[in-house]
Scaffold this motif. Structure first.
Motif, PDB file in Angstrom:
ATOM      1  N   UNK A   3     -11.015 -60.125  16.418  1.00  0.00           N
ATOM      2  CA  UNK A   3      -9.747 -60.704  15.989  1.00  0.00           C
ATOM      3  C   UNK A   3     -10.017 -61.680  14.854  1.00  0.00           C
ATOM      4  N   UNK A   4      -9.147 -61.656  13.870  1.00  0.00           N
ATOM      5  CA  UNK A   4      -9.350 -62.434  12.651  1.00  0.00           C
ATOM      6  C   UNK A   4      -8.186 -63.393  12.445  1.00  0.00           C
ATOM      7  N   UNK A   5      -8.500 -64.620  12.059  1.00  0.00           N
ATOM      8  CA  UNK A   5      -7.475 -65.623  11.798  1.00  0.00           C
ATOM      9  C   UNK A   5      -7.784 -66.307  10.470  1.00  0.00           C
ATOM     10  N   UNK A   6      -6.861 -66.163   9.517  1.00  0.00           N
ATOM     11  CA  UNK A   6      -7.031 -66.789   8.204  1.00  0.00           C
ATOM     12  C   UNK A   6      -6.447 -68.198   8.199  1.00  0.00           C
ATOM     13  N   UNK A   7      -6.961 -69.013   7.303  1.00  0.00           N
ATOM     14  CA  UNK A   7      -6.410 -70.347   7.081  1.00  0.00           C
ATOM     15  C   UNK A   7      -6.758 -70.774   5.658  1.00  0.00           C
ATOM     16  N   UNK A   8      -6.063 -71.823   5.194  1.00  0.00           N
ATOM     17  CA  UNK A   8      -6.394 -72.393   3.900  1.00  0.00           C
ATOM     18  C   UNK A   8      -5.435 -72.049   2.773  1.00  0.00           C
ATOM     19  N   UNK A   9      -4.456 -71.210   3.036  1.00  0.00           N
ATOM     20  CA  UNK A   9      -3.497 -70.886   1.989  1.00  0.00           C
ATOM     21  C   UNK A   9      -2.606 -72.072   1.669  1.00  0.00           C
ATOM     22  N   UNK A  10      -1.833 -71.940   0.590  1.00  0.00           N
ATOM     23  CA  UNK A  10      -0.932 -73.015   0.217  1.00  0.00           C
ATOM     24  C   UNK A  10      -0.450 -72.877  -1.208  1.00  0.00           C
ATOM     25  N   UNK A  11       0.101 -73.961  -1.723  1.00  0.00           N
ATOM     26  CA  UNK A  11       0.643 -74.020  -3.079  1.00  0.00           C
ATOM     27  C   UNK A  11      -0.336 -74.766  -3.970  1.00  0.00           C
ATOM     28  N   UNK A  31     -22.352 -57.659  12.386  1.00  0.00           N
ATOM     29  CA  UNK A  31     -22.412 -56.199  12.264  1.00  0.00           C
ATOM     30  C   UNK A  31     -21.253 -55.629  11.462  1.00  0.00           C
ATOM     31  N   UNK A  32     -20.392 -56.501  10.954  1.00  0.00           N
ATOM     32  CA  UNK A  32     -19.196 -56.053  10.246  1.00  0.00           C
ATOM     33  C   UNK A  32     -19.282 -56.359   8.755  1.00  0.00           C
ATOM     34  N   UNK A  33     -18.827 -55.414   7.970  1.00  0.00           N
ATOM     35  CA  UNK A  33     -18.466 -55.736   6.586  1.00  0.00           C
ATOM     36  C   UNK A  33     -17.109 -56.432   6.662  1.00  0.00           C
ATOM     37  N   UNK A  34     -16.993 -57.555   5.986  1.00  0.00           N
ATOM     38  CA  UNK A  34     -15.747 -58.321   6.019  1.00  0.00           C
ATOM     39  C   UNK A  34     -15.256 -58.544   4.596  1.00  0.00           C
ATOM     40  N   UNK A  35     -13.959 -58.533   4.443  1.00  0.00           N
ATOM     41  CA  UNK A  35     -13.435 -58.626   3.088  1.00  0.00           C
ATOM     42  C   UNK A  35     -12.068 -59.274   3.024  1.00  0.00           C
ATOM     43  N   UNK A  36     -11.615 -59.460   1.812  1.00  0.00           N
ATOM     44  CA  UNK A  36     -10.300 -60.019   1.514  1.00  0.00           C
ATOM     45  C   UNK A  36      -9.497 -59.009   0.705  1.00  0.00           C
ATOM     46  N   UNK A  37      -8.253 -58.879   1.087  1.00  0.00           N
ATOM     47  CA  UNK A  37      -7.284 -58.108   0.329  1.00  0.00           C
ATOM     48  C   UNK A  37      -6.082 -59.013   0.076  1.00  0.00           C
ATOM     49  N   UNK A  38      -5.259 -58.642  -0.876  1.00  0.00           N
ATOM     50  CA  UNK A  38      -4.039 -59.400  -1.106  1.00  0.00           C
ATOM     51  C   UNK A  38      -2.899 -58.452  -1.419  1.00  0.00           C
ATOM     52  N   UNK A  93       0.076 -62.702  -0.492  1.00  0.00           N
ATOM     53  CA  UNK A  93      -0.421 -62.937   0.856  1.00  0.00           C
ATOM     54  C   UNK A  93      -1.849 -62.392   0.906  1.00  0.00           C
ATOM     55  N   UNK A  94      -2.766 -63.216   1.353  1.00  0.00           N
ATOM     56  CA  UNK A  94      -4.180 -62.835   1.418  1.00  0.00           C
ATOM     57  C   UNK A  94      -4.537 -62.499   2.866  1.00  0.00           C
ATOM     58  N   UNK A 114      -9.756 -53.795  11.333  1.00  0.00           N
ATOM     59  CA  UNK A 114      -9.221 -55.032  11.878  1.00  0.00           C
ATOM     60  C   UNK A 114      -8.682 -55.906  10.760  1.00  0.00           C
ATOM     61  N   UNK A 115      -7.550 -56.542  11.047  1.00  0.00           N
ATOM     62  CA  UNK A 115      -6.858 -57.346  10.031  1.00  0.00           C
ATOM     63  C   UNK A 115      -6.377 -58.657  10.634  1.00  0.00           C
ATOM     64  N   UNK A 116      -6.376 -59.698   9.799  1.00  0.00           N
ATOM     65  CA  UNK A 116      -5.741 -60.941  10.174  1.00  0.00           C
ATOM     66  C   UNK A 116      -4.258 -60.877   9.869  1.00  0.00           C
ATOM     67  N   UNK A 117      -3.569 -61.973  10.167  1.00  0.00           N
ATOM     68  CA  UNK A 117      -2.111 -62.003   9.996  1.00  0.00           C
ATOM     69  C   UNK A 117      -1.703 -62.345   8.573  1.00  0.00           C
ATOM     70  N   UNK A 118      -2.648 -62.811   7.770  1.00  0.00           N
ATOM     71  CA  UNK A 118      -2.365 -63.138   6.376  1.00  0.00           C
ATOM     72  C   UNK A 118      -2.049 -64.612   6.173  1.00  0.00           C
TER      73      UNK A 118
END
Length: 125
Positions: A3-11, A31-38, A93-94, A114-118
């Protein structure tokens, strides 16, 4: 499963910086490749960056090369995205994503299980 949880977004103003974090549950984060999409409104989900599960090799989308830095800390089960020199077009949204090992086509969103909520990033002029 992870399970993934993002944080740090903002204006942030154009030219500024922001750091996103993605914290994963589970004990096999390494053991996972992890990445960012937007994804911006009305646009397809776009590959931003990824870190492979072996060797911590990093990969970037063309639009962020030289401005964004992706890194991981396996001891903390955390993925980071340092974003510098932000532009208006970085507004989106990242999402954090993970997939076991490094599949072929890992720059495609379809490769990730697997994806976080953005988290929203808004760059203002």
């Amino acid at each position: 499963q992870v399970q993934l949880v993002e944080s740090g977004g903002g204006l942030v103003q154009a030219g500024g910086s922001l750091r996103l974090s993605c914290t994963a549950s589970g004990r096999t984060f390494s053991r996972y490749t992890v990445g960012w999409f937007r994804q911006a409104p009305g646009k397809e989900r776009e590959f931003v960056a990824a870190v492979s599960w072996i060797g911590d090799r990093t990969y970037y989308g063309d639009s962020v090369k030289g401005r964004f830095t992706c890194s991981r800390d396996n001891a903390k089960n955390t993925l980071y995205l340092q974003m510098n020199s932000l532009k208006l077009e970085d507004t989106a949204v990242y999402y954090c994503a993970a997939v076991e090992r490094t599949p072929v086509g890992f720059t495609s969103a379809a490769a990730y299980a697997y994806w976080g909520q953005g988290t929203q990033v808004t760059v203002s002029s």
